[in-house]
Each structure stands twice: as C-alpha cells, then as structure tokens.
Design a protein around this motif. Structure first.
Motif, PDB file in Angstrom:
ATOM      1  N   LEU A 198      10.106  30.757 -35.264  1.00  0.00           N
ATOM      2  CA  LEU A 198       8.829  31.428 -35.476  1.00  0.00           C
ATOM      3  C   LEU A 198       8.003  31.584 -34.205  1.00  0.00           C
ATOM      4  CD1 LEU A 198       7.776  29.848 -38.879  1.00  0.00           C
ATOM      5  CD2 LEU A 198       8.794  32.094 -38.466  1.00  0.00           C
ATOM      6  N   THR A 199       8.314  30.806 -33.179  1.00  0.00           N
ATOM      7  CA  THR A 199       7.547  30.900 -31.935  1.00  0.00           C
ATOM      8  C   THR A 199       8.289  31.639 -30.836  1.00  0.00           C
ATOM      9  OG1 THR A 199       8.336  28.715 -31.234  1.00  0.00           O
ATOM     10  CG2 THR A 199       6.212  28.815 -32.387  1.00  0.00           C
ATOM     11  N   LYS A 244      18.566  33.089 -31.527  1.00  0.00           N
ATOM     12  CA  LYS A 244      17.813  33.763 -30.469  1.00  0.00           C
ATOM     13  C   LYS A 244      18.552  34.978 -29.926  1.00  0.00           C
ATOM     14  CE  LYS A 244      15.128  29.873 -28.805  1.00  0.00           C
ATOM     15  NZ  LYS A 244      14.857  29.008 -27.650  1.00  0.00           N
ATOM     16  N   ILE A 258       6.350  33.697 -27.959  1.00  0.00           N
ATOM     17  CA  ILE A 258       4.997  33.199 -27.723  1.00  0.00           C
ATOM     18  C   ILE A 258       5.045  32.294 -26.501  1.00  0.00           C
ATOM     19  CG2 ILE A 258       3.103  31.817 -28.636  1.00  0.00           C
ATOM     20  CD1 ILE A 258       3.967  32.651 -31.435  1.00  0.00           C
ATOM     21  N   LYS A 259       4.320  32.685 -25.472  1.00  0.00           N
ATOM     22  CA  LYS A 259       4.340  31.910 -24.221  1.00  0.00           C
ATOM     23  C   LYS A 259       3.519  30.627 -24.337  1.00  0.00           C
ATOM     24  CE  LYS A 259       6.465  35.015 -21.677  1.00  0.00           C
ATOM     25  NZ  LYS A 259       7.821  34.897 -21.416  1.00  0.00           N
ATOM     26  N   ASN A 260       2.280  30.764 -24.740  1.00  0.00           N
ATOM     27  CA  ASN A 260       1.388  29.612 -24.817  1.00  0.00           C
ATOM     28  C   ASN A 260       0.975  29.391 -26.262  1.00  0.00           C
ATOM     29  OD1 ASN A 260       1.345  29.274 -21.996  1.00  0.00           O
ATOM     30  ND2 ASN A 260      -0.165  30.903 -21.814  1.00  0.00           N
ATOM     31  N   ILE A 261       1.481  28.329 -26.828  1.00  0.00           N
ATOM     32  CA  ILE A 261       1.133  28.008 -28.210  1.00  0.00           C
ATOM     33  C   ILE A 261      -0.197  27.259 -28.198  1.00  0.00           C
ATOM     34  CG2 ILE A 261       1.843  26.750 -30.272  1.00  0.00           C
ATOM     35  CD1 ILE A 261       4.706  27.000 -29.272  1.00  0.00           C
ATOM     36  N   ASP A 310      12.158  21.704 -36.593  1.00  0.00           N
ATOM     37  CA  ASP A 310      12.253  22.151 -35.200  1.00  0.00           C
ATOM     38  C   ASP A 310      12.896  23.532 -35.106  1.00  0.00           C
ATOM     39  OD1 ASP A 310      11.070  19.824 -34.292  1.00  0.00           O
ATOM     40  OD2 ASP A 310      12.963  18.874 -33.713  1.00  0.00           O
ATOM     41  N   ASN A 328      10.385  26.089 -36.442  1.00  0.00           N
ATOM     42  CA  ASN A 328       9.316  26.240 -35.456  1.00  0.00           C
ATOM     43  C   ASN A 328       9.795  27.059 -34.267  1.00  0.00           C
ATOM     44  OD1 ASN A 328       6.814  25.840 -34.165  1.00  0.00           O
ATOM     45  ND2 ASN A 328       7.623  24.064 -33.084  1.00  0.00           N
ATOM     46  N   GLU A 329      10.990  26.776 -33.792  1.00  0.00           N
ATOM     47  CA  GLU A 329      11.543  27.508 -32.651  1.00  0.00           C
ATOM     48  C   GLU A 329      11.746  28.980 -32.980  1.00  0.00           C
ATOM     49  OE1 GLU A 329      12.881  27.655 -28.689  1.00  0.00           O
ATOM     50  OE2 GLU A 329      12.148  25.890 -29.726  1.00  0.00           O
ATOM     51  N   CYS A 378      -1.787  24.510 -33.085  1.00  0.00           N
ATOM     52  CA  CYS A 378      -0.584  24.988 -33.776  1.00  0.00           C
ATOM     53  C   CYS A 378       0.650  24.158 -33.426  1.00  0.00           C
ATOM     54  CB  CYS A 378      -0.294  26.438 -33.419  1.00  0.00           C
ATOM     55  SG  CYS A 378      -1.550  27.564 -34.016  1.00  0.00           S
ATOM     56  N   SER A 379       0.627  23.447 -32.318  1.00  0.00           N
ATOM     57  CA  SER A 379       1.823  22.733 -31.879  1.00  0.00           C
ATOM     58  C   SER A 379       1.943  21.339 -32.467  1.00  0.00           C
ATOM     59  CB  SER A 379       1.834  22.640 -30.352  1.00  0.00           C
ATOM     60  OG  SER A 379       0.735  21.864 -29.910  1.00  0.00           O
TER      61      SER A 379
END
Length: 144
Positions: A130-131, A88, A134-137, A124, A127-128, A141-142
């Motif tokens: 790639l997201t 990150k 993004i505030k609201n998945i 995980d 996923n972390e 998709c989750s």
C-alpha cells in the motif's frame, strides 16, 4: 520439477544470500512466454504462501528458540521478501493477482488464530504494497 526446486531455494535458509536473485530469476521465467508454461502457480507458489497459512508453527521452548523455530522464522522472512519483490513488479503482480489462492490466502489467514510473527509478516506485506510510491510516510501513518 525445476520451478519447484527454484521456489524451495528461495525460502531455504542455506541460500539466503541468493534468495533475492532467485526471486528475480523466477519473475524472468514467468515473464518469458517460452518458459511461462513450466510454472504451475497453483502448485508451485503454494510453498511460499503456505508459510503464512500453516497452522503447525514450531513451538518454541520457554528458555530459548530451537532450530526449527529459527529455521521457520528465517523462511518466513525470506518468503515475505520474495512476495514483496514479486508484487512490486508488473509480472509478479499480474501473475499473483490472477491466481486465486495466492493473495487471498494471506488475507484469509488474518481471520484465523495465527501466531503474532506470522500476522506481523502479513501486515508488513500489506503495508509495503500500500505504500509503494510514497517517499515520505507521515509519522502517524507508520505506527501501526
């Protein structure tokens, strides 16, 4: 030597409370040109990534988890968190992306017959990554 000790402390269950701070310290050392040469990623970072590619996962008994299994699961969780922190940041992303054995070892591990806990930890991380941003998945998709 000292970088290797720092990396071992990041995934040591007895230093769980300091793991995040130690990861940021490692990122600071990587970012600083004066100390960057002390970090040998091909040697030092393998300790964190080896938890995901190690085939000698402790076998748990049917009745309860033994100390080795619990320790391994704690180390895996701490390594997962450290990798996500590194990815990150620009410093960690560039450094880990440049080293061929780091990120690719996670993806290549998915092709191997690994334990579900390791596979889920890798999912995980992916996923972390790639997201990020993004505030609201969306709900559909989750759930993967």
């Amino acid at each position: 030597g000292s970088i290797r000790i720092l990396i071992e402390a990041i995934i040591d269950p007895s230093t769980r409370e300091m793991s995040e701070s130690l990861t940021y310290t490692l990122l600071y050392l990587i970012n600083d040109p004066a100390s960057r040469n002390a970090v040998k990623s091909h040697l030092d970072f393998t300790k964190i990534f080896s938890l995901f590619t190690d085939i000698d996962y402790p076998i748990e008994s049917r009745d309860k988890k033994d100390n080795n299994t619990v320790k391994f699961e704690n180390q895996l969780e701490m390594a997962k968190k450290a990798i996500m922190i590194m990815l990150k940041s620009w410093t960690g992303l560039i450094y880990l992306g440049h080293e061929r054995t780091c990120i690719s070892s996670l993806v290549m591990a998915l092709k191997q017959p690994i334990k579900p806990i390791i596979r889920n930890a890798i999912y995980d991380i992916i996923n972390e990554i790639l997201t990020i941003g993004i505030k609201n998945i969306p709900k559909h998709c989750s759930e993967f």
